[in-house]
Design a protein around this motif. Structure first.
Motif, mmCIF file in Angstrom:
data_model
loop_
_atom_site.group_PDB
_atom_site.id
_atom_site.type_symbol
_atom_site.label_atom_id
_atom_site.label_comp_id
_atom_site.label_asym_id
_atom_site.label_seq_id
_atom_site.Cartn_x
_atom_site.Cartn_y
_atom_site.Cartn_z
ATOM 1 N N TYR A 82 0.855 -1.189 0.000
ATOM 2 C CA TYR A 82 0.000 0.000 0.000
ATOM 3 C C TYR A 82 0.888 1.235 0.000
ATOM 4 C CZ TYR A 82 0.751 0.031 5.144
ATOM 5 O OH TYR A 82 1.299 0.040 6.410
ATOM 6 N N ASN B 58 -0.034 6.241 4.506
ATOM 7 C CA ASN B 58 -0.634 5.707 5.726
ATOM 8 C C ASN B 58 -1.946 6.443 5.994
ATOM 9 O OD1 ASN B 58 -0.107 8.123 7.484
ATOM 10 N ND2 ASN B 58 2.001 7.611 6.933
ATOM 11 N N ARG B 59 -2.628 6.068 7.075
ATOM 12 C CA ARG B 59 -3.907 6.712 7.385
ATOM 13 C C ARG B 59 -3.984 7.071 8.871
ATOM 14 N NH1 ARG B 59 -7.173 2.430 4.192
ATOM 15 N NH2 ARG B 59 -8.655 2.470 5.906
ATOM 16 N N GLU B 60 -2.899 7.683 9.360
ATOM 17 C CA GLU B 60 -2.890 7.989 10.799
ATOM 18 C C GLU B 60 -3.932 9.025 11.178
ATOM 19 O OE1 GLU B 60 0.253 10.998 9.414
ATOM 20 O OE2 GLU B 60 -0.667 9.134 8.752
ATOM 21 N N SER C 111 -6.911 5.263 0.626
ATOM 22 C CA SER C 111 -5.700 4.521 0.253
ATOM 23 C C SER C 111 -5.609 4.342 -1.257
ATOM 24 C CB SER C 111 -5.685 3.152 0.933
ATOM 25 O OG SER C 111 -5.370 3.279 2.301
ATOM 26 N N GLN D 104 8.338 1.280 -0.638
ATOM 27 C CA GLN D 104 7.585 1.294 0.622
ATOM 28 C C GLN D 104 7.259 -0.135 1.071
ATOM 29 O OE1 GLN D 104 4.194 3.957 0.853
ATOM 30 N NE2 GLN D 104 5.119 5.405 -0.572
ATOM 31 N N ARG E 45 8.430 -2.941 4.475
ATOM 32 C CA ARG E 45 7.485 -3.652 5.352
ATOM 33 C C ARG E 45 7.765 -5.153 5.335
ATOM 34 N NH1 ARG E 45 3.520 -0.573 2.130
ATOM 35 N NH2 ARG E 45 3.490 1.499 3.063
ATOM 36 N N PRO F 23 -3.148 -0.334 6.045
ATOM 37 C CA PRO F 23 -2.976 0.998 6.635
ATOM 38 C C PRO F 23 -4.163 1.511 7.437
ATOM 39 C CG PRO F 23 -3.496 1.197 4.313
ATOM 40 C CD PRO F 23 -3.303 -0.270 4.583
ATOM 41 N N PRO G 106 -2.475 -1.728 11.090
ATOM 42 C CA PRO G 106 -1.177 -1.294 10.569
ATOM 43 C C PRO G 106 0.001 -1.981 11.255
ATOM 44 C CG PRO G 106 -2.062 0.370 12.026
ATOM 45 C CD PRO G 106 -3.108 -0.700 11.921
#
Length: 412
Positions: A83, A86-88, A113, A128, A132, A325, A329
């Motif tokens: 992905y 991010n989706r903080e 996303s 990215q 991970r 995300p 996460p």
């Protein structure tokens, strides 16, 4: 290269080659050898046994595992590791009271996303994603399934699957890919969901199938996303390309997805946070395995899949991270095993079985992964000095891994 581990305090998940998964009460049994040795030749488990029968003469390297345990690497059968961004901010929104559905309705969630991923070049997406993957390998994951689904256009879905293919080519972890074009309805199809389903079937799926970029097909079968009829139409179309179903069902609502998945001989049904008795009954005596994703429940503060109840119903049970995300996460399978014990009331033996041999079966690799078996891949976790394997979920906040070996080589 012959590597010999000696003085292993306990060698866990020792099985014969004919055990490909465990179910029900058998999940309480974690076969092991105490005071053991393990011989790795190249990328393969060559031999194991009691220390009194060890022969150290022909080993190229001898590793003293005094006080330490060895178990097979984790098999994470459900992730969205590829992905972008991010989706903080949505994490903060939820703390401030918005629900997952409310965030999705205002353009957040999967659509957020997807927008980011569509705008991210393939090379950057790979960079990215590889970071991970390297991180979860260090945390003990040796086999992993990765889904598309954050593209939602033909171009972006293929981009994701190409990144997964590149990860397969460049890393020793075993990777399976899943096409999840029906993850959410794109913004430009907001009032024409049927049109998007048809686009997946007529345009994106044939491209995926012809390019051999996916092993499995997935659909997010849920209210506000895709109906049972939508899922069945996509699964039927996917048979042309030999794609086996592994589907998202029962995360927020039970709408008949389990029964449809069983009818289409799905390998797994994943999430299961809402699980009425009739859905548990529907899984009995089928080829379909239930998969729980406890880190998603933890992160979203929603119910946990009833792992204890599913096992007591005689079913196999699988644990995976749901690494993504928005709702999970984290790709840390050690945390998954701990959460399963703490929140789902699985025993440590059941949780380890669910995360190794059953996880391997849930991604079609249990003939080569998931147990300490002669001839299987040398994918192992060497723990630090620990008192028992129950200490792994008990000591949930700490890293008790000393070394990880994948395909006979240590992960650096």
């Amino acid at each position: 290269m012959k590597r010999l581990f000696i003085n292993i305090k306990e060698l866990l998940q020792v099985r014969e080659a004919n055990t490909l998964k465990v179910s029900g009460k058998d999940m309480k049994v974690l076969p092991s050898l105490k005071n053991a040795f393990l011989l790795v030749e190249g990328d393969t488990i060559a031999a194991y046994g009691a220390m009194e029968s060890v022969d150290t003469k022909n080993a190229d390297e001898v590793i003293d595992a005094t006080g330490k345990m060895i178990l097979p690497t984790w098999c994470d059968s459900h992730t969205h590791l590829v992905y972008a961004g991010n989706r903080e901010q949505e994490f903060v929104d939820r703390i401030n009271g918005l629900t997952y559905e409310e965030i999705a309705n205002k353009g957040g969630g999967i659509l957020n996303s997807a927008k980011t991923l569509q705008q991210t070049p393939e090379e950057e997406l790979y960079e990215q994603s590889r970071k991970r993957l390297e991180n979860v390998m260090k945390l003990g994951t040796g086999a992993i399934e990765i889904k598309s689904g954050y593209g939602l256009t033909a171009e972006a879905e293929i981009k994701m699957l190409n990144v997964i293919k590149k990860l397969k080519e460049n890393y020793p972890a075993t990777i399976k890919s899943t096409f999840l074009g029906a993850h959410a309805v794109p913004e430009n199809y907001k009032n024409n969901k049927d049109g998007y389903v048809q686009k997946v079937i007529d345009e994106i799926l044939p491209e995926v199938g012809k390019s051999k970029l996916a092993d499995y097909i997935d659909v997010f079968c849920e209210k506000g996303y895709f109906s049972v009829a939508d899922m069945e139409a996509i699964l039927e179309a996917a048979k042309t390309y030999g794609l086996t179903p592994k589907v998202h069902v029962n995360q927020f609502n039970a709408i008949g997805g389990i029964q449809a998945a069983v009818k289409h001989r799905a390998l797994t049904v994943d999430h299961l946070e809402v699980m009425p008795d009739e859905d548990i009954e529907a899984l009995k005596k089928t080829v379909t395995m239930p998969v729980g994703l406890p880190l998603c429940s933890y992160f979203l503060s929603i119910p946990y899949a009833p792992g204890r109840k599913l096992i007591e119903a005689g079913l196999p049970f699988v644990l995976a991270t749901d690494y993504n995300p928005g709702s999970s996460p984290s790709g840390n399978m050690n945390q998954v095993v701990a959460a399963a014990c703490i929140k789902m009331k699985l025993t440590p033996a059941e949780a380890i079985n669910a995360a190794t041999i059953n996880g391997a079966h849930a991604m079609g690799v249990s003939r080569t992964h998931g147990s300490i078996t002669k001839g299987k891949k040398a994918n192992i976790i060497l723990t630090k000095e620990i008192p028992s394997y129950g200490f792994l979920p008990y000591d949930f906040g700490n890293n008790n891994i000393d070394k990880v070996m994948i395909n006979g080589e240590f992960v650096s």
